[in-house]
Structure formats: structure tokens, C-alpha cells
Design an enzyme around this catalytic site. Sequence first.
Site, mmCIF file in Angstrom:
data_model
loop_
_atom_site.group_PDB
_atom_site.id
_atom_site.type_symbol
_atom_site.label_atom_id
_atom_site.label_comp_id
_atom_site.label_asym_id
_atom_site.label_seq_id
_atom_site.Cartn_x
_atom_site.Cartn_y
_atom_site.Cartn_z
ATOM 1 N N ASN A 85 0.831 -1.199 0.000
ATOM 2 C CA ASN A 85 0.000 0.000 0.000
ATOM 3 C C ASN A 85 0.868 1.252 0.000
ATOM 4 O O ASN A 85 1.982 1.261 0.527
ATOM 5 C CB ASN A 85 -0.943 0.016 1.218
ATOM 6 C CG ASN A 85 -0.295 0.627 2.445
ATOM 7 O OD1 ASN A 85 -0.311 1.846 2.626
ATOM 8 N ND2 ASN A 85 0.307 -0.216 3.276
ATOM 9 N N VAL B 101 -1.089 4.301 0.784
ATOM 10 C CA VAL B 101 -2.263 5.135 1.059
ATOM 11 C C VAL B 101 -1.828 6.572 1.364
ATOM 12 O O VAL B 101 -2.437 7.537 0.900
ATOM 13 C CB VAL B 101 -3.080 4.535 2.224
ATOM 14 C CG1 VAL B 101 -4.210 5.475 2.631
ATOM 15 C CG2 VAL B 101 -3.641 3.177 1.815
ATOM 16 N N ASN C 22 2.245 6.673 15.715
ATOM 17 C CA ASN C 22 2.765 6.016 14.510
ATOM 18 C C ASN C 22 4.048 6.704 14.070
ATOM 19 O O ASN C 22 4.017 7.719 13.372
ATOM 20 C CB ASN C 22 1.709 6.041 13.404
ATOM 21 C CG ASN C 22 2.152 5.234 12.193
ATOM 22 O OD1 ASN C 22 3.274 4.734 12.141
ATOM 23 N ND2 ASN C 22 1.281 5.122 11.205
ATOM 24 N N CYS D 134 5.312 5.185 9.522
ATOM 25 C CA CYS D 134 4.637 5.088 8.215
ATOM 26 C C CYS D 134 5.685 5.175 7.112
ATOM 27 O O CYS D 134 6.446 6.142 7.058
ATOM 28 C CB CYS D 134 3.602 6.185 8.027
ATOM 29 S SG CYS D 134 2.892 6.099 6.351
HETATM 30 O O1 RRO Z 1 -1.340 5.476 5.226
HETATM 31 C C1 RRO Z 1 -0.377 4.766 4.875
HETATM 32 O O2 RRO Z 1 0.116 4.832 3.767
HETATM 33 C C2 RRO Z 1 0.257 3.825 5.799
HETATM 34 C C3 RRO Z 1 0.493 4.067 7.133
HETATM 35 BR BR1 RRO Z 1 -0.083 5.588 7.990
HETATM 36 C C4 RRO Z 1 1.249 3.144 7.896
HETATM 37 O O3 RRO Z 1 1.541 3.325 9.087
HETATM 38 N N1 RRO Z 1 1.686 2.037 7.273
HETATM 39 C C5 RRO Z 1 1.413 1.778 5.985
HETATM 40 O O4 RRO Z 1 1.830 0.747 5.455
HETATM 41 N N2 RRO Z 1 0.698 2.679 5.253
#
Ligand code: RRO
Length: 319
Positions: A80, A82, A141, A144
Site C-alpha cells: 500500500n 495510502v 505512529n 509510516c
Molecule cells: O497510510 C499509509 O500509507 C500507511 C500508514 Br499511515 C502506515 O503506518 N503504514 C502503511 O503501510 N501505510
Amino acid sequence: MTRGRTRSGPAGVDRAVQIGTVTLPSPILCASGTAGHGDELGRYFDLGSIGAVVVKSLSVEAWAGNPPPRVHQTPAGMINSVGLQGPGIDSWLHHGLPALVATRARVVVSIWGRSVEEFAEAAEELGGADLPPEVVALEVNLSCPNLDGGSHLFAHDPGATADVLREVRARWERPTWAKLSPNTERLVEVAGAAGAAGAEAVTLVNTVMGMVIDTGTRRPLLGAGRGGLSGPAIHPIAVRAVFDCRAAHPTLPIVGVGGVASGATAVELLLAGASAVQVGTATFAEPAAAARIDDEVLSWCRDHGVSRVSDLTGQAHRP
Ligand code: RRO
């Protein structure tokens, strides 16, 4: 309101766990980023029946995240980018949180930031809010991989990790967990720094940095290029991270996460040293995965003569 099934565990197995000062009725939590910001999963199972729901990381401001595509299936997992999409803390306090609390879920709120100051601002806003007792902890967190290509990974650095946690602790009184990264050889050192700076527990691990190339376009497939790999492909990485941190810091509680897809894989993380376990990627294919895995942990305990789930924590370290 819960539209899914309600559940009760096999008689005779005590599934309550203790993570520092937080007591949860079950060892299974939904991992941040995989359960939305509110009651999204409430239609699939009783969110109050598992340990807690960790909401997707929030910042003070709403944030649009990265360009699509943001998720892609990989062998034994997914990747991902995101990019921390979220509504902002104020909106969450007025919409996501009330919806989640209405399900009777226990809630772990998660924050992110690009700087120590941004983490401090987020902690300040949450710390000053009139939060219900269902909010049992804050997960910071620090790991990320998807913000500016990973350049804001505080969890690469024990000093930066400690700086963030000290500022957060000055503004937030409830228990604080630090979510750390497998993308560093200093993980054990970073975990120690997090504990020394006031984290009551560490959450191990966030996703593993990766990339997929689209052979059709001959370019990186994800909109942001790089991404974070999750799912069963990273489970042994999570087991090792939990095992090593438990060995180095035996009194620092650990919440394990990474590729948990069954009761047995959850039990593995408990045996490695976790006090509780988060279910993440499995939820994308099966929204009630956390409830199923919770049931499977109890069945595993019953089948193996274990009367308390908490007795499993750290057993892999026995001589
Ligand atoms: O939102 C993201 O892209 C994301 C987050 Br915050 C995270 O802590 N770990 C991740 O794999 N994607």
C-alpha cells in the site's frame, strides 16, 4: 449498532490480556489503517467483542493521502501507499469516534506527524478533548513508510523517537504505545528508547518497504512509487522483531502485528513475546477476520490445555 454476529468464547479459557496498564477482554485488536476511522467494520462483527479497534492514524489537519493506485495484491500479501489519508482530529472527534464508541468498541487512537511539533500538536488536541473512557490508549505512529518516500520515519532513530514520545507524553495522560518499523536494523534500540521516553508498550511492526513494477507500463505500479508490504509475507519478520525486542526488553509490553491470518499465527506472536496481537491485512479480504482469529485463538488454547491466553506471552523464550 452491530449488524453482524455476536460471539462468546469457549468456556474455561480466560482471554483477558494486560498491556501495561491497559486491560483488554481479548488479545485481538484491529490494526491501524485496516479498520477505518469509525464503525466501518461494525456491520460485520461485534466490535466490542474483540480487544480494541486501532483507528487509522490521524493528524491535526485533514490529509488527502497519495495518488492512486494505493493498494495492490502481492504474493502472500499486499502493498500500500495510502499516504495517511484522514479527516483530521477535530472531524474524527465529532464523527468517527462517536460512531465507534456507539458500537461499544474499545478504541486506540493513532497519530502521525512530519515533525516533533506536528506530533505534539496532535497529542495536544487529543489530550485537551473530552474523550470517553472507551479510548484506552494512544498509538504513536512513528513508522509510516509512505510519507515522502519514507523520509519521515522517526522509528529509524532512537533519539528522534524519544523526542516525539516525550512531547506526546507531556500532552497526553492516558497510556501511550509506539508503533515501530521493521525497516531498520536499530529496531531493538529504538524500542528501548521508546520505553525509556514514556511509551507503555511498543507495537511491532509496521509494513516493510517495497515496490511493484508494472511490466506493462514499465513504471512503478503504485501512484506514489514505493509502498509498504503487509500480510502473511511479512509474518516471520514480525515474529523475529517481537522475539528480539522481548529478549532485549523483557518488561516492555509488546503488541504484535504483521501477517496474522489465523489463530496459530496470532499465537506465534504471543509466544514470541507479544501481550496482544493486531489483525490488519486479513481484514481486507475478510472483514470479520479479527473475530474469526479471536475464536481460533480460544480454540487453540482449549485444544492445547491453556486456560489463560496471557500465559502464552513470551513462552518461546523458555530455555
Ligand atoms: O497510510 C499509509 O500509507 C500507511 C500508514 Br499511515 C502506515 O503506518 N503504514 C502503511 O503501510 N501505510
